[in-house]
Scaffold this motif. Structure first.
Motif, PDB file in Angstrom:
ATOM      1  N   ALA A  32      -7.267  -4.733   8.191  1.00  0.00           N
ATOM      2  CA  ALA A  32      -7.844  -3.824   9.191  1.00  0.00           C
ATOM      3  C   ALA A  32      -8.914  -4.541  10.023  1.00  0.00           C
ATOM      4  CB  ALA A  32      -8.453  -2.610   8.508  1.00  0.00           C
ATOM      5  N   ASP A  33      -9.641  -5.446   9.393  1.00  0.00           N
ATOM      6  CA  ASP A  33     -10.795  -6.056  10.044  1.00  0.00           C
ATOM      7  C   ASP A  33     -10.413  -6.910  11.251  1.00  0.00           C
ATOM      8  OD1 ASP A  33     -11.320  -5.236   7.359  1.00  0.00           O
ATOM      9  OD2 ASP A  33     -13.299  -6.143   7.593  1.00  0.00           O
ATOM     10  N   LYS A  34      -9.338  -7.671  11.093  1.00  0.00           N
ATOM     11  CA  LYS A  34      -8.865  -8.542  12.149  1.00  0.00           C
ATOM     12  C   LYS A  34      -8.587  -7.720  13.409  1.00  0.00           C
ATOM     13  CE  LYS A  34      -5.882 -12.542  12.169  1.00  0.00           C
ATOM     14  NZ  LYS A  34      -4.693 -13.151  11.575  1.00  0.00           N
ATOM     15  N   LYS A  35      -7.945  -6.616  13.174  1.00  0.00           N
ATOM     16  CA  LYS A  35      -7.582  -5.696  14.245  1.00  0.00           C
ATOM     17  C   LYS A  35      -8.844  -5.155  14.954  1.00  0.00           C
ATOM     18  CE  LYS A  35      -4.600  -1.716  14.580  1.00  0.00           C
ATOM     19  NZ  LYS A  35      -3.472  -0.993  14.056  1.00  0.00           N
ATOM     20  N   THR A 118     -17.489   1.534   5.104  1.00  0.00           N
ATOM     21  CA  THR A 118     -16.363   2.283   4.549  1.00  0.00           C
ATOM     22  C   THR A 118     -16.742   2.694   3.143  1.00  0.00           C
ATOM     23  OG1 THR A 118     -15.279   0.418   3.445  1.00  0.00           O
ATOM     24  CG2 THR A 118     -14.710   0.785   5.758  1.00  0.00           C
ATOM     25  N   LYS A 119     -16.034   3.692   2.670  1.00  0.00           N
ATOM     26  CA  LYS A 119     -16.360   4.233   1.347  1.00  0.00           C
ATOM     27  C   LYS A 119     -15.101   4.180   0.500  1.00  0.00           C
ATOM     28  CE  LYS A 119     -17.098   8.696   1.251  1.00  0.00           C
ATOM     29  NZ  LYS A 119     -17.712   9.945   1.716  1.00  0.00           N
ATOM     30  N   ARG A 120     -15.282   3.899  -0.787  1.00  0.00           N
ATOM     31  CA  ARG A 120     -14.166   3.887  -1.718  1.00  0.00           C
ATOM     32  C   ARG A 120     -14.580   4.568  -3.000  1.00  0.00           C
ATOM     33  NH1 ARG A 120     -14.707  -1.868  -1.480  1.00  0.00           N
ATOM     34  NH2 ARG A 120     -13.585  -1.879   0.471  1.00  0.00           N
ATOM     35  N   ALA A 121     -13.638   5.239  -3.634  1.00  0.00           N
ATOM     36  CA  ALA A 121     -13.922   5.890  -4.908  1.00  0.00           C
ATOM     37  C   ALA A 121     -13.282   5.066  -6.010  1.00  0.00           C
ATOM     38  CB  ALA A 121     -13.346   7.305  -4.906  1.00  0.00           C
ATOM     39  N   ARG A 122     -13.956   4.968  -7.163  1.00  0.00           N
ATOM     40  CA  ARG A 122     -13.380   4.249  -8.309  1.00  0.00           C
ATOM     41  C   ARG A 122     -12.768   5.321  -9.207  1.00  0.00           C
ATOM     42  NH1 ARG A 122     -12.404  -0.649  -9.098  1.00  0.00           N
ATOM     43  NH2 ARG A 122     -12.606  -1.776 -11.045  1.00  0.00           N
ATOM     44  N   VAL A 123     -11.452   5.346  -9.225  1.00  0.00           N
ATOM     45  CA  VAL A 123     -10.737   6.470  -9.845  1.00  0.00           C
ATOM     46  C   VAL A 123      -9.891   6.011 -11.035  1.00  0.00           C
ATOM     47  CG1 VAL A 123     -10.626   7.760  -7.679  1.00  0.00           C
ATOM     48  CG2 VAL A 123      -8.769   6.174  -8.272  1.00  0.00           C
ATOM     49  N   ILE A 124      -9.301   6.980 -11.710  1.00  0.00           N
ATOM     50  CA  ILE A 124      -8.363   6.673 -12.795  1.00  0.00           C
ATOM     51  C   ILE A 124      -6.947   6.770 -12.237  1.00  0.00           C
ATOM     52  CG2 ILE A 124      -7.514   7.344 -15.074  1.00  0.00           C
ATOM     53  CD1 ILE A 124     -10.311   8.589 -15.590  1.00  0.00           C
ATOM     54  N   ALA A 125      -6.230   5.643 -12.292  1.00  0.00           N
ATOM     55  CA  ALA A 125      -4.810   5.638 -11.928  1.00  0.00           C
ATOM     56  C   ALA A 125      -4.038   5.734 -13.249  1.00  0.00           C
ATOM     57  CB  ALA A 125      -4.455   4.347 -11.204  1.00  0.00           C
ATOM     58  N   TYR A 126      -3.243   6.790 -13.396  1.00  0.00           N
ATOM     59  CA  TYR A 126      -2.605   7.028 -14.706  1.00  0.00           C
ATOM     60  C   TYR A 126      -1.085   7.051 -14.588  1.00  0.00           C
ATOM     61  CZ  TYR A 126      -2.141  11.824 -12.961  1.00  0.00           C
ATOM     62  OH  TYR A 126      -1.818  12.926 -12.211  1.00  0.00           O
ATOM     63  N   GLY A 276     -18.377   3.419  14.573  1.00  0.00           N
ATOM     64  CA  GLY A 276     -17.931   4.396  15.563  1.00  0.00           C
ATOM     65  C   GLY A 276     -16.630   5.069  15.163  1.00  0.00           C
ATOM     66  N   GLU A 277     -16.321   6.140  15.856  1.00  0.00           N
ATOM     67  CA  GLU A 277     -15.197   6.976  15.428  1.00  0.00           C
ATOM     68  C   GLU A 277     -13.857   6.247  15.483  1.00  0.00           C
ATOM     69  OE1 GLU A 277     -15.383  10.947  17.079  1.00  0.00           O
ATOM     70  OE2 GLU A 277     -17.553  11.012  16.733  1.00  0.00           O
ATOM     71  N   ALA A 278     -13.628   5.453  16.535  1.00  0.00           N
ATOM     72  CA  ALA A 278     -12.336   4.765  16.659  1.00  0.00           C
ATOM     73  C   ALA A 278     -12.164   3.752  15.524  1.00  0.00           C
ATOM     74  CB  ALA A 278     -12.244   4.071  18.015  1.00  0.00           C
ATOM     75  N   ALA A 279     -13.188   2.955  15.259  1.00  0.00           N
ATOM     76  CA  ALA A 279     -13.099   1.939  14.208  1.00  0.00           C
ATOM     77  C   ALA A 279     -12.969   2.580  12.834  1.00  0.00           C
ATOM     78  CB  ALA A 279     -14.330   1.032  14.250  1.00  0.00           C
ATOM     79  N   GLN A 280     -13.680   3.662  12.644  1.00  0.00           N
ATOM     80  CA  GLN A 280     -13.621   4.349  11.351  1.00  0.00           C
ATOM     81  C   GLN A 280     -12.213   4.864  11.068  1.00  0.00           C
ATOM     82  OE1 GLN A 280     -16.346   5.216   8.897  1.00  0.00           O
ATOM     83  NE2 GLN A 280     -16.826   3.250   9.783  1.00  0.00           N
ATOM     84  N   ARG A 281     -11.533   5.267  12.132  1.00  0.00           N
ATOM     85  CA  ARG A 281     -10.148   5.719  11.933  1.00  0.00           C
ATOM     86  C   ARG A 281      -9.248   4.554  11.555  1.00  0.00           C
ATOM     87  NH1 ARG A 281     -11.377  10.082  15.330  1.00  0.00           N
ATOM     88  NH2 ARG A 281     -11.389   8.759  17.174  1.00  0.00           N
ATOM     89  N   VAL A 282      -9.518   3.373  12.106  1.00  0.00           N
ATOM     90  CA  VAL A 282      -8.710   2.194  11.763  1.00  0.00           C
ATOM     91  C   VAL A 282      -8.922   1.816  10.290  1.00  0.00           C
ATOM     92  CG1 VAL A 282      -8.331  -0.264  12.212  1.00  0.00           C
ATOM     93  CG2 VAL A 282      -8.633   1.332  14.128  1.00  0.00           C
ATOM     94  N   PHE A 283     -10.182   1.786   9.845  1.00  0.00           N
ATOM     95  CA  PHE A 283     -10.439   1.501   8.423  1.00  0.00           C
ATOM     96  C   PHE A 283      -9.673   2.486   7.547  1.00  0.00           C
ATOM     97  CE2 PHE A 283     -14.804  -0.321   9.619  1.00  0.00           C
ATOM     98  CZ  PHE A 283     -14.449  -1.622   9.303  1.00  0.00           C
ATOM     99  N   ALA A 284      -9.673   3.744   7.976  1.00  0.00           N
ATOM    100  CA  ALA A 284      -9.033   4.792   7.175  1.00  0.00           C
ATOM    101  C   ALA A 284      -7.515   4.654   7.178  1.00  0.00           C
ATOM    102  CB  ALA A 284      -9.448   6.169   7.703  1.00  0.00           C
ATOM    103  N   GLU A 285      -6.939   4.385   8.358  1.00  0.00           N
ATOM    104  CA  GLU A 285      -5.475   4.360   8.470  1.00  0.00           C
ATOM    105  C   GLU A 285      -4.888   3.041   7.994  1.00  0.00           C
ATOM    106  OE1 GLU A 285      -3.609   6.901   9.367  1.00  0.00           O
ATOM    107  OE2 GLU A 285      -5.240   8.248   9.984  1.00  0.00           O
TER     108      GLU A 285
END
Ligand code: FE
Length: 335
Positions: A32-35, A118-126, A276-285
């Motif tokens: 995502a970052d390169k983009k 960006t934010k990430r959650a540390r979850v249980i993958a089961y 910003g909103e546009a970049a945040q959408r790229v990180f998300a998508e």
């Protein structure tokens, strides 16, 4: 004539400086970052020069280069390293009304030395085959007898695990945090190896039943070009632990302006662009991360995993407890 030439040269210098460059030291290892950097260059005319290495390498390099460092910003994949960079005097505060207005207080340094991107959650993958999600509850429960030989998680040198343990120290004290780490060691399905994706691959291969991973790696597997990785994602469920209590542990990938920055105006534009909103959408998508900007909604994939209660602890507190977390891991025999 000479005066005219000098005046033209001065104007040119101002224009060049206005566009110029921004030098980025980054530990982010995602497409995502390169983009985004390219989009920033096109939008502003400011060239983005990137040096990629691990956070420790970048921090050591910044320390060695001192005020001669060409770097303008440091990007890391965990709050612990940003905290350390601040402690070492490698960052300087960026006062930005925009950043303060769009980024929640717990996801940025109180004095503006760093901001979450960006934010990430540390979850249980089961394993969907072998685990009933109704039996899952907390990180603490994973240290119990029910998970003996069934648990997959990275080494303790992994900063994501260090921040998870730091959050336990902050919430429950060092003694309980250490007991938890020792209980997890007892339950290892194998000696820790590989990254978060490898833990899920091992669940799919039947080596263990539950893995502790960052959310975006599940997105990466689901959307992988490799059929084998997509197959892994299909047999895995996502569980957000500690929903009845303090909430699921979250972390950020974040950015700080270096103490040595010689392009402060460009650095500010760069930081604000990424939040910003546009970049945040790229990180998300593109990298399946949760946006930090309050005005941007998570992607459809992330929404499909459900809304969850986040541990609201100020992330700088994870940095404060990092060294202790490393020590407790060692004492608990988690290597
Ligand atoms: Fe990562």
């Amino acid at each position: 004539m000479l005066r005219k030439i000098i005046s033209v040269l001065l104007t040119l210098a101002v224009i060049l400086q206005a566009a110029g460059e921004v030098n980025v030291y980054s530990h982010r290892h995602y497409a995502a970052d390169k983009k985004l950097f390219k989009a920033f260059e096109e939008q502003t005319g400011i060239r983005v020069n990137v040096v990629k290495a691990s956070s420790s390498e970048l921090i050591n390099r910044l320390a060695k280069e001192g005020m001669h460092s060409p770097a303008d910003v440091l990007i890391t994949v965990d709050v612990g390293r940003l905290y350390k960079a601040k402690q070492l005097g490698l960052l300087k505060p960026l006062r930005s009304d925009y950043m303060v207005s769009v980024i929640p207080e717990n996801l940025r340094d109180a004095e503006g030395y760093w901001y979450g991107l960006t934010k990430r959650a540390r979850v249980i993958a089961y394993s969907l085959d072998r685990v009933d999600p109704k039996t899952l509850s907390t990180y603490e429960a994973l240290a119990g007898d029910a998970y003996k030989g069934r648990l997959l998680i990275q080494k303790s040198s992994n900063i994501y695990n260090q921040s998870l343990l730091a959050s336990m120290i902050a919430h429950r004290g060092a003694e309980k945090a250490k007991a938890w780490a020792a209980g997890i060691v007892e339950n290892f399905a194998r000696t820790p190896t590989g990254d978060d994706r490898d833990q899920m691959r091992a669940v799919a291969a039947g080596i263990g039943d539950v893995a502790v991973v960052n959310t975006y790696y599940i997105g990466q597997l689901l959307n992988s070009r490799r059929f084998s990785d997509r197959a892994v994602a299909e047999v895995i469920g996502v569980f957000f632990p500690n929903q009845q209590g303090r909430g699921t542990h979250i972390n950020i990938s974040g950015i700080g302006v270096t103490a040595s920055s010689k392009h402060e105006a460009n650095a500010r534009r760069f930081v604000e662009f990424l939040a910003g909103e546009a970049a945040q959408r790229v990180f998300a998508e593109v990298n399946y991360e949760y946006p930090v900007n309050r005005n941007v909604a998570p992607s459809e994939l992330l929404k499909s995993w459900g809304v969850f209660k986040e541990d609201a602890i100020a992330l700088e507190r994870l940095g404060e407890h990092n060294a202790e977390a490393v020590r407790l891991f060692d004492e608990a025999g988690w290597h």
